[in-house]
Every structure is written in C-alpha cells, then in structure tokens.
Design an enzyme around this catalytic site. Sequence first.
Site, short mmCIF file in Angstrom:
data_model
loop_
_atom_site.label_atom_id
_atom_site.label_comp_id
_atom_site.label_asym_id
_atom_site.label_seq_id
_atom_site.Cartn_x
_atom_site.Cartn_y
_atom_site.Cartn_z
N LYS A 153 -12.34 -1.20 7.13
CA LYS A 153 -11.06 -2.40 8.28
C LYS A 153 -12.04 -2.04 9.86
O LYS A 153 -12.22 -3.18 9.97
CB LYS A 153 -9.83 -1.53 7.97
CG LYS A 153 -9.47 -1.67 6.64
CD LYS A 153 -9.38 -3.30 6.47
CE LYS A 153 -7.88 -3.14 4.71
NZ LYS A 153 -8.09 -4.65 3.86
N ASP A 199 -1.47 7.13 5.95
CA ASP A 199 -2.97 6.10 6.10
C ASP A 199 -2.94 4.99 6.90
O ASP A 199 -2.43 4.02 7.43
CB ASP A 199 -2.23 5.26 4.54
CG ASP A 199 -3.34 4.11 3.82
OD1 ASP A 199 -4.51 4.26 4.72
OD2 ASP A 199 -2.53 4.09 3.15
N TRP A 227 0.84 -1.20 -0.05
CA TRP A 227 -0.04 -0.16 -0.27
C TRP A 227 1.32 1.25 -0.27
O TRP A 227 0.36 2.09 -0.93
CB TRP A 227 -0.65 0.25 1.17
CG TRP A 227 -1.92 -1.76 1.38
CD1 TRP A 227 -1.61 -2.00 2.17
CD2 TRP A 227 -2.92 -1.76 -0.08
NE1 TRP A 227 -2.36 -3.26 1.50
CE2 TRP A 227 -3.21 -2.76 0.77
CE3 TRP A 227 -3.52 -1.24 -1.16
CZ2 TRP A 227 -4.17 -3.82 -0.25
CZ3 TRP A 227 -4.12 -1.58 -2.15
CH2 TRP A 227 -4.46 -2.85 -1.45
#
Length: 362
Positions: free
Chosen positions: A199, A175, A108
């Site tokens: 999440k 992030d 990511w």
Amino acid sequence: METQVKAKVHNFSAGPCILPPEVLRKASESILELDNHGLSLIEMSHRSKPFVEIMEKARNLVRELLNVPDNYSVLFLQGGASLGFYISAINFMKNEGGKAAYTDTGTWSSGAIKEAKLLGEVITVGTGKDNDFTKIPKGYTIPSDADYFHITSNNTIRGTQVKEFPKSPVPMLCDMSSDIFSRKINVSDFDLIYAGAQKNMGPAGTTLYIVNKDKLGKTGRQIPSMLDLQKQEAKDSMYNTPPVFAVYGAMLTMEWMKSIGGIAELEKRNEAKAKLLYDEVDRNPLFKGTTAVEDRSLMNPTFVLTDESLTERFDKMWKEAGVSGINGHRSVGGYRASMYNALPIESVQVLVDVMKELENNA
C-alpha cells in the site's frame, strides 16, 4: 534531491500501490545487477553480505522513520496481512481460556476476527455493521480481562480511517496495512503493528511486523515455527528465505521517504491531497461522499455519482485524462481514489479537473 518524472498515468490503484519513479528505476536495475556486485538481486544468496546489509538497512529505516522503541523488534515476513490476522492472534491469545477483543470496521477486520475465532473467544466491542461500515465505531469499552485488543487503522474498501486510537488496558494490536508511514503514530501505544507492504511501503511480497518483544512467549501454546514471532525475531527475519525483492523495494521506498522529510512531510502532503479531493466531492453537486465526514480516510476517499446516468461519460473522461484505478471495490461499487504516499498532488488535481469538467458539461 527528489527526482521529478512525468508519469504515464495517474495511478490511484488501491494496491499494489504507486511507487516513486526513482524507486522503480533503481529496483529495476537491481534485477540485472545489484550495485556492481556482478549478480542480480534475485539470484544472489540471502545470506550474502549485500542482502544482509539490505535487510538491516530496511529494519533500521523503519526504526528511524517511526521512532520505534528499543524493546521492539522489526521483522519483514511473508504471507501478507491476511496471514497476519492469524499470526497476531496466535502470538498473543492464551492457550487456556484465550479471549480477545476486536473492533469490526469492514472486510479486513472481519477477516481478522474470523481467524482469531479459530484460537479462542472473540468479543466484538465495536462494529460499523449497522451503518454499512461507513463510520468508525467509538465509545466502546475494551475488557480488561482480554488477552489483547485488535483494531484496523484504515479501511480501504469503505474509505474510513481511525483518527484517534483508544487507550487500551490490554496489549493493542493493529493492522496498519493501508496507512502505515502516512501519518505520525506513537509506536509504544501498540504491542504489535503489522502491515502488508503493497500500500505505502513497496511492492507486494513482504509484511512488516513491529512487535514489543516483552509481550511475546506468554501464551502457553505451541506455535508453528513460521508463525512464531519470537523465532522469527531470533533469526533476524530470515528463519527461511525472505522475499528479497520486496524487502529491497521497501528499503528504497523508505530511503525516499527519509529524503523528502520523513513522516511529518508525508502527513502534510497526504492531508493536502485529501483536502483537494474531498473539497471537490462536497462542492460538486454531481458527487457525494460515502463515509462519515469525521472518519474519512486520507488514503482511500470513496464517492459516488448522484446521477448514475452520467457513469459512462464520467468513466470515459477520467480514462482519457490518464487516470487509472478509481473504480470502487467490486463489493461496493462507486469510486475510490487511493492516494498513497507516492501519488503527487498533481495527479489529484487532474481528477478534480475532470470532475469539474463533468459538472460544466452535464
């Protein structure tokens, strides 16, 4: 009071995540009719009073749970954290001579670096590539002439997590998709936090942005309206039609968080769940952790069998026990037990018991 409902399965999915039963129940009811308004949530106007109140409550709950300073905006936008890679860069990287610093801790963060390179120079100040991303890079220097520094707090694929954030001489962007609301943070240490909802926060479809308003509008570049955080802030997250169901689900989930004691209680629960599983991984000779002990994620423990010939038997056992979603990411294999906020410790115990049973019958 927290409602106790026995789950049909023990959901360790890496995302979309497990949600509290009461959230699922109330969200499902809203599809037929929202709070006696005579309309379904997903068919009423996003400009109507009921939904405007939902959006405002969701934003206020973020402020309350995370103690967000007054000079920060809270936005619920679309596009996921993958669009956030570009949104974060375009709102903070200068148009002329733009330069940003990143740590690379896996898939990511690598994606975030790729997007930022479309706008200017990117310096990777720390990388876990040499150790196959099983460790969090440390001891790096953040250049003071960078426009910003970007870090990924938790890495769902490799199962690593930043335990202590660096002090940055430039705006720090993070992030936090996979561990926001799971532990205490100091929002003022960051100038932008962004996180996909799916999440820890709610159903997929919206992305949370917490941004220091004082740092926006300083890049000297033209930003497309939908990507411009200043314009989104001016329209209270409703420059266009927002993802109404995802925002409502996030609001309900944050109400649940507040009802059980907020971030302090969630952090306590998450530490207990992680300890239970990691202790078994370390004790049981049939299993081995895949990341550096000091960097182990509380959210996404990863492990492998020490004897791959036991794979078929182990897979059959955990499936029969009602465990779901512990296969590792397709890019790395092994196992990954994602333990987001709503996963009860009883589910972790079920998995641990299966691991013990495998050892006893091997």
